[in-house]
Design a protein around this motif. Structure first.
Motif, PDB file in Angstrom:
ATOM      1  N   ASN A   9     -15.530  24.248   9.907  1.00 14.93           N
ATOM      2  CA  ASN A   9     -16.463  23.196  10.295  1.00 14.93           C
ATOM      3  C   ASN A   9     -15.939  22.582  11.589  1.00 14.93           C
ATOM      4  N   LYS A  11     -17.360  20.461  13.410  1.00 11.42           N
ATOM      5  CA  LYS A  11     -17.825  19.070  13.596  1.00 11.42           C
ATOM      6  C   LYS A  11     -18.320  18.886  15.037  1.00 11.42           C
ATOM      7  N   HIS A  95     -22.413  16.841   3.839  1.00 13.03           N
ATOM      8  CA  HIS A  95     -21.022  16.556   4.189  1.00 13.03           C
ATOM      9  C   HIS A  95     -20.761  15.049   4.061  1.00 13.03           C
ATOM     10  N   GLU A  97     -19.244  13.039   5.870  1.00  8.93           N
ATOM     11  CA  GLU A  97     -19.453  12.281   7.109  1.00  8.93           C
ATOM     12  C   GLU A  97     -20.934  11.993   7.316  1.00  8.93           C
ATOM     13  N   GLU A 167     -14.913  18.402  -1.687  1.00  8.26           N
ATOM     14  CA  GLU A 167     -14.076  17.815  -0.635  1.00  8.26           C
ATOM     15  C   GLU A 167     -13.775  16.355  -0.979  1.00  8.26           C
ATOM     16  N   ALA A 171      -9.050  13.186   1.302  1.00  8.88           N
ATOM     17  CA  ALA A 171      -8.265  14.308   1.843  1.00  8.88           C
ATOM     18  C   ALA A 171      -8.849  14.859   3.141  1.00  8.88           C
ATOM     19  N   ILE A 172     -10.016  14.352   3.558  1.00 11.67           N
ATOM     20  CA  ILE A 172     -10.661  14.913   4.750  1.00 11.67           C
ATOM     21  C   ILE A 172     -10.093  14.287   6.014  1.00 11.67           C
ATOM     22  N   GLY A 173      -9.511  15.126   6.858  1.00  8.26           N
ATOM     23  CA  GLY A 173      -9.016  14.660   8.154  1.00  8.26           C
ATOM     24  C   GLY A 173      -7.840  13.715   8.051  1.00  8.26           C
ATOM     25  N   GLY A 212     -10.547  19.721   2.637  1.00  8.83           N
ATOM     26  CA  GLY A 212      -9.769  18.492   2.797  1.00  8.83           C
ATOM     27  C   GLY A 212      -8.353  18.837   3.201  1.00  8.83           C
ATOM     28  N   LEU A 232     -13.436  25.089   2.957  1.00  7.84           N
ATOM     29  CA  LEU A 232     -14.170  24.561   4.106  1.00  7.84           C
ATOM     30  C   LEU A 232     -13.124  23.802   4.928  1.00  7.84           C
ATOM     31  N   GLY A 234     -11.815  21.842   8.412  1.00  4.26           N
ATOM     32  CA  GLY A 234     -12.160  21.092   9.619  1.00  4.26           C
ATOM     33  C   GLY A 234     -11.091  21.259  10.684  1.00  4.26           C
ATOM     34  N   GLY A 235     -10.203  20.291  10.770  1.00 10.54           N
ATOM     35  CA  GLY A 235      -9.194  20.225  11.830  1.00 10.54           C
ATOM     36  C   GLY A 235      -8.485  21.553  12.128  1.00 10.54           C
TER      37      GLY A 235
END
Ligand code: PGA
Length: 249
Positions: A9, A11, A95, A97, A167, A171-173, A212, A232, A234-235
Motif C-alpha cells: 500500500n 498510500k 482502510h 486511514e 490491521e 500497529a499501522i505506521g 501493521g 498488507l 505500508g511503510g
C-alpha cells in the motif's frame, strides 16, 4: 491450501518517476515468484502507468479506494468501472486511514464493496481495532461488527473475490507490530466468524492478511501462523528491495 497474498500500500507516496523506477526495480526481483499473489496499490493518478508497466508480469495493480456508484457527480472520487476499463484488478477498501480521516463507515464501505465486486474488482477489505478498544477488551466485538456490517448483502458467490486485511490501528505506521500470537488469535476469530455466517468451506478458503508494521524481519514469523495468509504492507513496501524480501520471506 490458501495461496498467500502480499500487497503493498503506497498510500500518498511516489511521483511518476519514482513509481517508474520502483516498477523497473521490483518486477525483475519477483518475476520467478509463483506461490504468492503480489499486488501493488498506488495513488489513483499513478494507476494507469502502473498497470501498463506491470502488463505481462506476475504483479497485479490495485486502487486504494473506489466509489459506490459507477459514475456521477462525485468530485474527487474514483470509479471502479473506469478503473476496470484500463486493466485494474484490485482495490483496497475500508482502510483505517479512510475511516479515520475521511469519514468512511461500515455502511459506506459496504456500498463500495458491492460496487467493486459488481465491476469485477477483487477487494482487500480492511478491519481492525484501536489501542483503546484492545485495552478495553473490545477487539473481537469491533472486528465482528466490521465484518458483519461490511459484508451485509454480499452474495456468497462473490466472497471468493474478497480478502480481509486485519490491521490493528495501533500497529499501522507505528513500528509496533502485533506479535504473531496476537495476530493469529484475531485471524482465528475472524475465520470462525466466517464459518458461522457462511460455511466452514468458505471460511477455510478465505484469505485473511495481516497489516501493521510488517517488515522483512517479521514477515516470516507472522505468515507461518496457521490463519495468516499474507500481508498488507505500508511503510516497508515503499522500497522495492525491502518489499521483495517480504514477498520472499
Ligand atoms: P504500515 O501500514 O505497514 O506502514 O504499518 C500498513 C497499512 O496501512 O496498510
Amino acid at each position: 491450501m490458501r495461496k498467500l497474498l502480499i500487497a503493498a500500500n503506497f498510500k500518498m507516496y511516489k511521483t511518476i518517476s519514482e513509481a517508474k523506477e520502483y516498477m523497473n526495480r521490483f518486477l525483475p526481483l519477483v518475476k520467478n515468484v509463483s506461490d504468492v499473489d503480489i499486488v501493488l496499490a498506488g495513488q489513483a493518478i499513478l494507476l494507469p502507468l502502473m498497470v501498463e508497466l506491470a502488463d505481462g508480469s506476475n504483479v497485479e495493480i490495485s486502487a486504494q479506494n473506489i466509489h459506490w456508484e459507477d459514475e456521477g457527480a462525485y468530485t474527487g472520487e474514483l470509479s471502479s468501472k473506469t478503473a476496470k476499463s484500463f486493466g485494474l484488478t484490485y482495490t483496497i477498501l475500508g482502510h483505517s486511514e479512510r475511516r479515520e480521516y475521511f469519514g468512511e463507515t461500515d455502511e459506506t464501505v459496504n456500498k463500495r464493496l458491492k460496487n467493486a465486486l459488481k465491476n469485477g474488482l477483487k477487494t482487500i477489505f480492511c478491519i481492525g481495532e484501536t489501542l483503546s478498544e484492545r485495552e478495553s477488551g473490545k477487539t473481537f466485538e469491533k472486528v465482528e461488527k466490521q465484518v458483519k456490517e461490511g459484508f451485509k448483502d454480499i452474495a456468497v458467490e462473490d466472497l471468493k473475490n474478497i480478502s480481509i486485511a486485519y490491521e490493528p490501528i495501533w500497529a499501522i505506521g507505528t513500528g509496533v507490530t502485533a506479535t504473531p500470537e496476537q495476530a493469529q488469535e484475531v485471524h482465528e476469530y475472524i475465520r470462525k466468524l466466517l464459518s458461522t455466517i457462511y460455511s466452514k468451506e468458505i471460511a477455510d478458503s478465505f484469505r485473511i492478511l495481516y497489516g501493521g508494521s510488517v517488515k522483512p524481519e517479521n514477515a516470516k514469523e507472522l505468515m507461518e501462523k496457521a490463519d495468516i495468509d499474507g500481508a498488507l504492507v505500508g511503510g516497508a513496501s515503499l522500497d522495492p528491495e525491502k518489499f521483495h524480501k517480504i514477498v520472499l520471506h
